[in-house]
Design an enzyme around this catalytic site. Sequence first.
Site, short mmCIF file in Angstrom:
data_model
loop_
_atom_site.label_atom_id
_atom_site.label_comp_id
_atom_site.label_asym_id
_atom_site.label_seq_id
_atom_site.Cartn_x
_atom_site.Cartn_y
_atom_site.Cartn_z
N ARG A 63 0.59 -1.40 0.24
CA ARG A 63 0.27 0.08 0.54
C ARG A 63 0.97 0.91 -0.43
NH1 ARG A 63 -2.13 -3.58 3.46
NH2 ARG A 63 -1.33 -2.39 5.49
N GLU A 100 3.72 -7.70 13.82
CA GLU A 100 2.81 -8.39 15.02
C GLU A 100 2.51 -9.49 14.48
OE1 GLU A 100 0.14 -5.26 12.08
OE2 GLU A 100 2.55 -5.58 12.97
#
Length: 172
Positions: A63, A100
């Site tokens: 992105r 994460e």
Amino acid sequence: MTNTDLERAQTLITSIPDYPQPGVNFRDISPLIADGPALRAVTEALIAPFEGQFDIVGGLEARGFLFAGTIAAMTGVGILPIRKAGKLPRPAAAVSYSLEYGTATIEGPDVLKKGERVLLVDDILATGGTLSAAQALVRELGAEVVGSAVVLELKDLRGRSLTGDVHTVFAD
């Protein structure tokens, strides 16, 4: 660009719980980038603190490429594509990092000139692993990171502890 443009742009970012795995709250910028005025307002806000200070914009896959492309077009600079491992035919450097929800490696092509000034751009600052790795990658390629900018910072994940100062358009 007005504050109203940015406020409207922020409302276009949606949350998708438990994606890509349980416990992760994915922020989807698809509605924002599909809206021309919102995309322009956010892009202008990403550029503002760094105008005239960078020679090339580094976009983080995937992105970040979208914002790097609009920044490059608006400012007349080129793009350094920072790719996931295995996507470049001849990577000049690679850096591994933690996410994460796992680990990853990014790579960069041999397109930078020594000392070139790079603005790094991505959509989200979460734990800071990807952006921190991109900063290290640019330095390894012999260039200078003049700044890092993201559309949205997830403050609870404390990504700045790895990245240092980051210009954010929105914070959550």
